[in-house]
Design a protein around this motif. Structure first.
Motif, PDB file in Angstrom:
ATOM      1  N   MET A   1       0.853  -1.186   0.000  1.00  0.00           N
ATOM      2  CA  MET A   1       0.000   0.000   0.000  1.00  0.00           C
ATOM      3  C   MET A   1       0.891   1.240   0.000  1.00  0.00           C
ATOM      4  O   MET A   1       1.828   1.343   0.769  1.00  0.00           O
ATOM      5  N   SER A   2       0.581   2.175  -0.877  1.00  0.00           N
ATOM      6  CA  SER A   2       1.387   3.398  -0.951  1.00  0.00           C
ATOM      7  C   SER A   2       1.160   4.252   0.294  1.00  0.00           C
ATOM      8  O   SER A   2       0.160   4.103   1.003  1.00  0.00           O
ATOM      9  N   LEU A   3       2.085   5.152   0.516  1.00  0.00           N
ATOM     10  CA  LEU A   3       2.001   6.021   1.692  1.00  0.00           C
ATOM     11  C   LEU A   3       0.719   6.845   1.660  1.00  0.00           C
ATOM     12  O   LEU A   3       0.039   6.984   2.680  1.00  0.00           O
ATOM     13  N   GLU A   4       0.370   7.359   0.492  1.00  0.00           N
ATOM     14  CA  GLU A   4      -0.815   8.208   0.383  1.00  0.00           C
ATOM     15  C   GLU A   4      -2.087   7.442   0.768  1.00  0.00           C
ATOM     16  O   GLU A   4      -2.927   7.954   1.518  1.00  0.00           O
ATOM     17  N   LEU A   5      -2.223   6.227   0.276  1.00  0.00           N
ATOM     18  CA  LEU A   5      -3.407   5.419   0.621  1.00  0.00           C
ATOM     19  C   LEU A   5      -3.412   5.084   2.108  1.00  0.00           C
ATOM     20  O   LEU A   5      -4.462   5.105   2.755  1.00  0.00           O
ATOM     21  N   ASN A   6      -2.234   4.778   2.632  1.00  0.00           N
ATOM     22  CA  ASN A   6      -2.099   4.465   4.044  1.00  0.00           C
ATOM     23  C   ASN A   6      -2.493   5.676   4.901  1.00  0.00           C
ATOM     24  O   ASN A   6      -3.209   5.538   5.902  1.00  0.00           O
ATOM     25  N   ILE A   7      -2.047   6.853   4.506  1.00  0.00           N
ATOM     26  CA  ILE A   7      -2.363   8.085   5.241  1.00  0.00           C
ATOM     27  C   ILE A   7      -3.862   8.351   5.199  1.00  0.00           C
ATOM     28  O   ILE A   7      -4.473   8.694   6.223  1.00  0.00           O
ATOM     29  N   ASN A   8      -4.472   8.192   4.021  1.00  0.00           N
ATOM     30  CA  ASN A   8      -5.924   8.410   3.900  1.00  0.00           C
ATOM     31  C   ASN A   8      -6.706   7.477   4.822  1.00  0.00           C
ATOM     32  O   ASN A   8      -7.674   7.899   5.464  1.00  0.00           O
ATOM     33  N   ALA A   9      -6.288   6.220   4.885  1.00  0.00           N
ATOM     34  CA  ALA A   9      -6.953   5.260   5.775  1.00  0.00           C
ATOM     35  C   ALA A   9      -6.767   5.670   7.239  1.00  0.00           C
ATOM     36  O   ALA A   9      -7.706   5.592   8.040  1.00  0.00           O
ATOM     37  N   GLU A  10      -5.560   6.116   7.582  1.00  0.00           N
ATOM     38  CA  GLU A  10      -5.278   6.546   8.957  1.00  0.00           C
ATOM     39  C   GLU A  10      -6.082   7.794   9.324  1.00  0.00           C
ATOM     40  O   GLU A  10      -6.506   7.945  10.466  1.00  0.00           O
ATOM     41  N   ILE A  11      -6.273   8.685   8.352  1.00  0.00           N
ATOM     42  CA  ILE A  11      -7.067   9.897   8.603  1.00  0.00           C
ATOM     43  C   ILE A  11      -8.497   9.511   8.969  1.00  0.00           C
ATOM     44  O   ILE A  11      -9.071  10.047   9.925  1.00  0.00           O
ATOM     45  N   LYS A  12      -9.063   8.569   8.237  1.00  0.00           N
ATOM     46  CA  LYS A  12     -10.431   8.113   8.535  1.00  0.00           C
ATOM     47  C   LYS A  12     -10.505   7.528   9.942  1.00  0.00           C
ATOM     48  O   LYS A  12     -11.437   7.820  10.696  1.00  0.00           O
ATOM     49  N   THR A  13      -9.509   6.711  10.277  1.00  0.00           N
ATOM     50  CA  THR A  13      -9.478   6.102  11.607  1.00  0.00           C
ATOM     51  C   THR A  13      -9.352   7.172  12.693  1.00  0.00           C
ATOM     52  O   THR A  13     -10.034   7.102  13.721  1.00  0.00           O
ATOM     53  N   ALA A  14      -8.499   8.151  12.464  1.00  0.00           N
ATOM     54  CA  ALA A  14      -8.299   9.227  13.441  1.00  0.00           C
ATOM     55  C   ALA A  14      -9.563  10.065  13.603  1.00  0.00           C
ATOM     56  O   ALA A  14      -9.902  10.495  14.707  1.00  0.00           O
ATOM     57  N   MET A  15     -10.279  10.294  12.497  1.00  0.00           N
ATOM     58  CA  MET A  15     -11.533  11.050  12.566  1.00  0.00           C
ATOM     59  C   MET A  15     -12.572  10.302  13.384  1.00  0.00           C
ATOM     60  O   MET A  15     -13.248  10.882  14.234  1.00  0.00           O
ATOM     61  N   LEU A  16     -12.686   9.005  13.113  1.00  0.00           N
ATOM     62  CA  LEU A  16     -13.660   8.202  13.850  1.00  0.00           C
ATOM     63  C   LEU A  16     -13.305   8.120  15.331  1.00  0.00           C
ATOM     64  O   LEU A  16     -14.191   8.109  16.185  1.00  0.00           O
TER      65      LEU A  16
END
Length: 149
Positions: free
Chosen positions: A1-16
Motif C-alpha cells: 500500500m502506498s504512503l498516500e493510501l495508508n495516510i488516507n486510511a489513517e485519517i479516517k481512523t483518526a476522525m472516527l
C-alpha cells in the motif's frame, strides 16, 4: 500500500476515534504529499525513496520546532510538535540504534579507505547514500567524527 493510501486510511481512523493530534499530523503529511506530487518537474507519482525523504523532512521540521519551543518555555506548542512527531515517525523506517550505526559506519570507513578526519567527506557521501532513512544525518556525522579521530 502506498504512503498516500495508508495516510488516507489513517485519517479516517483518526476522525472516527476523534484523535486530534493524529489527525493534525496526518493532514500535514497528506498536504506535503500533494505538494510534492504537484511540484514543478514532478512526474505526479512518488517513489518509496521520495516518500521517505518527505517524511524525514517533516520529522526534522518537528524536531527543530520542538527544540525552539522548549528553549523558549512554550510547553503548549512543544507538546503539539511532539505529538505530531510521534505520528510521523510511525511511517518512517525503523531507525538504527547506536551499535548498529557504529558497525555500519566502520564498514563504510573501511570500504572507502578513510584514515583521518580529512576523509570525512568521502565517508559522509557513502554513508548518507547507504543509510538513507535508517539514521539521522546529525547522528551519522557525529559518529563519523568520533570514528575518524
Amino acid at each position: 500500500m502506498s504512503l498516500e493510501l495508508n495516510i488516507n486510511a489513517e485519517i479516517k481512523t483518526a476522525m472516527l476515534g476523534k484523535k486530534e493530534a493524529d489527525l493534525r499530523a496526518l493532514r500535514a503529511i497528506k498536504a506535503a504529499i500533494l505538494l510534492a506530487k504537484t511540484a514543478e518537474g514532478s512526474t505526479g507519482e512518488l517513489t518509496e525513496a521520495d516518500e521517505t525523504k518527505l517524511l524525514q523532512k517533516l520529522a526534522k521540521q518537528r524536531r527543530d520546532s520542538l527544540e525552539i519551543f522548549q528553549q523558549q518555555n512554550r510547553q503548549d506548542l512543544a507538546v503539539k510538535e511532539e505529538e505530531e512527531l510521534v505520528v510521523i515517525e510511525r511511517f518512517l523506517p525503523k531507525q538504527m540504534d547506536e551499535a548498529e550505526l557504529r558497525t555500519a559506519l566502520a564498514d563504510i570507513i573501511k570500504s572507502v579507505g578513510a584514515a583521518s578526519p580529512a576523509d570525512m567527506g568521502k565517508v559522509m557521501g557513502a554513508a548518507t547514500k547507504q543509510l538513507a532513512g535508517k539514521a539521522d544525518g546529525k547522528a551519522i556525522s557525529a559518529m563519523v567524527k568520533e570514528l575518524l579521530k
